[in-house]
Design a protein around this motif. Structure first.
Motif, PDB file in Angstrom:
ATOM      1  N   GLY A   2      -4.178  27.357 -44.082  1.00  0.00           N
ATOM      2  CA  GLY A   2      -3.148  28.318 -43.692  1.00  0.00           C
ATOM      3  C   GLY A   2      -3.696  29.670 -43.286  1.00  0.00           C
ATOM      4  O   GLY A   2      -2.961  30.524 -42.809  1.00  0.00           O
ATOM      5  N   GLY A   3      -4.988  29.879 -43.476  1.00  0.00           N
ATOM      6  CA  GLY A   3      -5.557  31.181 -43.186  1.00  0.00           C
ATOM      7  C   GLY A   3      -5.185  32.190 -44.250  1.00  0.00           C
ATOM      8  O   GLY A   3      -4.259  31.992 -45.028  1.00  0.00           O
ATOM      9  N   GLY A   4      -5.909  33.243 -44.330  1.00  0.00           N
ATOM     10  CA  GLY A   4      -5.630  34.292 -45.307  1.00  0.00           C
ATOM     11  C   GLY A   4      -6.289  34.013 -46.643  1.00  0.00           C
ATOM     12  O   GLY A   4      -6.957  33.007 -46.852  1.00  0.00           O
ATOM     13  N   LYS A   5      -6.105  34.938 -47.540  1.00  0.00           N
ATOM     14  CA  LYS A   5      -6.711  34.865 -48.864  1.00  0.00           C
ATOM     15  C   LYS A   5      -5.681  34.386 -49.877  1.00  0.00           C
ATOM     16  O   LYS A   5      -4.534  34.809 -49.846  1.00  0.00           O
ATOM     17  CB  LYS A   5      -7.256  36.231 -49.256  1.00  0.00           C
ATOM     18  N   LYS A   6      -6.089  33.497 -50.780  1.00  0.00           N
ATOM     19  CA  LYS A   6      -5.222  32.978 -51.841  1.00  0.00           C
ATOM     20  C   LYS A   6      -5.732  33.502 -53.180  1.00  0.00           C
ATOM     21  O   LYS A   6      -6.928  33.706 -53.365  1.00  0.00           O
ATOM     22  CB  LYS A   6      -5.249  31.450 -51.864  1.00  0.00           C
ATOM     23  N   TYR A   7      -4.794  33.683 -54.117  1.00  0.00           N
ATOM     24  CA  TYR A   7      -5.126  34.166 -55.451  1.00  0.00           C
ATOM     25  C   TYR A   7      -4.500  33.262 -56.503  1.00  0.00           C
ATOM     26  O   TYR A   7      -3.413  32.720 -56.289  1.00  0.00           O
ATOM     27  CB  TYR A   7      -4.603  35.593 -55.661  1.00  0.00           C
ATOM     28  N   ARG A   8      -5.163  33.135 -57.638  1.00  0.00           N
ATOM     29  CA  ARG A   8      -4.637  32.347 -58.757  1.00  0.00           C
ATOM     30  C   ARG A   8      -5.047  33.046 -60.056  1.00  0.00           C
ATOM     31  O   ARG A   8      -6.232  33.253 -60.297  1.00  0.00           O
ATOM     32  CB  ARG A   8      -5.176  30.927 -58.730  1.00  0.00           C
ATOM     33  N   THR A   9      -4.061  33.406 -60.859  1.00  0.00           N
ATOM     34  CA  THR A   9      -4.325  34.006 -62.162  1.00  0.00           C
ATOM     35  C   THR A   9      -4.190  32.921 -63.214  1.00  0.00           C
ATOM     36  O   THR A   9      -3.221  32.166 -63.206  1.00  0.00           O
ATOM     37  CB  THR A   9      -3.354  35.162 -62.448  1.00  0.00           C
ATOM     38  N   GLU A  10      -5.170  32.832 -64.098  1.00  0.00           N
ATOM     39  CA  GLU A  10      -5.179  31.790 -65.120  1.00  0.00           C
ATOM     40  C   GLU A  10      -5.707  32.343 -66.433  1.00  0.00           C
ATOM     41  O   GLU A  10      -6.326  33.400 -66.464  1.00  0.00           O
ATOM     42  CB  GLU A  10      -6.002  30.582 -64.655  1.00  0.00           C
ATOM     43  N   ILE A  11      -5.433  31.610 -67.504  1.00  0.00           N
ATOM     44  CA  ILE A  11      -5.973  31.940 -68.818  1.00  0.00           C
ATOM     45  C   ILE A  11      -7.131  30.990 -69.074  1.00  0.00           C
ATOM     46  O   ILE A  11      -6.962  29.776 -69.061  1.00  0.00           O
ATOM     47  CB  ILE A  11      -4.902  31.796 -69.915  1.00  0.00           C
ATOM     48  N   VAL A  12      -8.316  31.554 -69.269  1.00  0.00           N
ATOM     49  CA  VAL A  12      -9.490  30.760 -69.624  1.00  0.00           C
ATOM     50  C   VAL A  12      -9.516  30.695 -71.149  1.00  0.00           C
ATOM     51  O   VAL A  12      -9.726  31.703 -71.827  1.00  0.00           O
ATOM     52  CB  VAL A  12     -10.784  31.382 -69.070  1.00  0.00           C
ATOM     53  N   ALA A  13      -9.263  29.511 -71.690  1.00  0.00           N
ATOM     54  CA  ALA A  13      -9.064  29.339 -73.138  1.00  0.00           C
ATOM     55  C   ALA A  13     -10.367  29.413 -73.911  1.00  0.00           C
ATOM     56  O   ALA A  13     -11.383  28.856 -73.494  1.00  0.00           O
ATOM     57  CB  ALA A  13      -8.376  28.019 -73.406  1.00  0.00           C
ATOM     58  N   ASP A  14     -10.311  30.100 -75.053  1.00  0.00           N
ATOM     59  CA  ASP A  14     -11.420  30.145 -76.021  1.00  0.00           C
ATOM     60  C   ASP A  14     -11.115  29.241 -77.206  1.00  0.00           C
ATOM     61  O   ASP A  14     -12.006  28.598 -77.736  1.00  0.00           O
ATOM     62  CB  ASP A  14     -11.642  31.571 -76.530  1.00  0.00           C
TER      63      ASP A  14
END
Length: 114
Positions: free
Chosen positions: A94-106
């Motif tokens: 699709g072009g453009g920049k994509k973002y994804r926010t996630e929790i990296v579990a400890d």
């Protein structure tokens, strides 16, 4: 001093998906739903749902990703502690920049069985 800590307790919205990185390290990901209930000014009950992307890695000290993939299923309750992380990449389709926010579990604690 900076703090990046996330704690969520909720139910899985899908079965965990386990993959191996090119290095051979195991990684498991799933989505977690948390509910919030409150009363508005008129006294009517309101409810909203938030969805969180969870990522877990196996390490030399912990098999967190393997345990999650083995024991968790859609609908399972779980408590997750970890840190927030936002990744970005260029979308070829699709072009453009994509973002994804996630929790990296400890850490992870299983909730009660249904």
């Amino acid at each position: 001093m900076y703090i990046n800590k996330a704690m969520v307790y909720g139910n899985l919205t899908r079965d965990p998906e386990m993959k191996a990185l090119p290095s051979g390290q195991q990684v498991t990901s799933f989505s977690l739903a948390t509910n919030r209930v409150w009363k508005d000014k008129a006294g009517a009950k309101q409810e909203s749902v938030d969805y969180h992307n969870i990522v877990m890695f196996d390490s030399n000290f912990s098999k967190l990703a393997s345990l999650a993939a083995q024991y968790l299923r859609k609908g399972s309750s779980v408590f997750i502690e970890g840190r927030m992380q936002t990744r970005s990449w260029d979308d070829a389709a699709g072009g453009g920049k994509k973002y994804r926010t996630e929790i990296v579990a400890d850490t992870m604690q299983f909730g009660p069985k249904a």
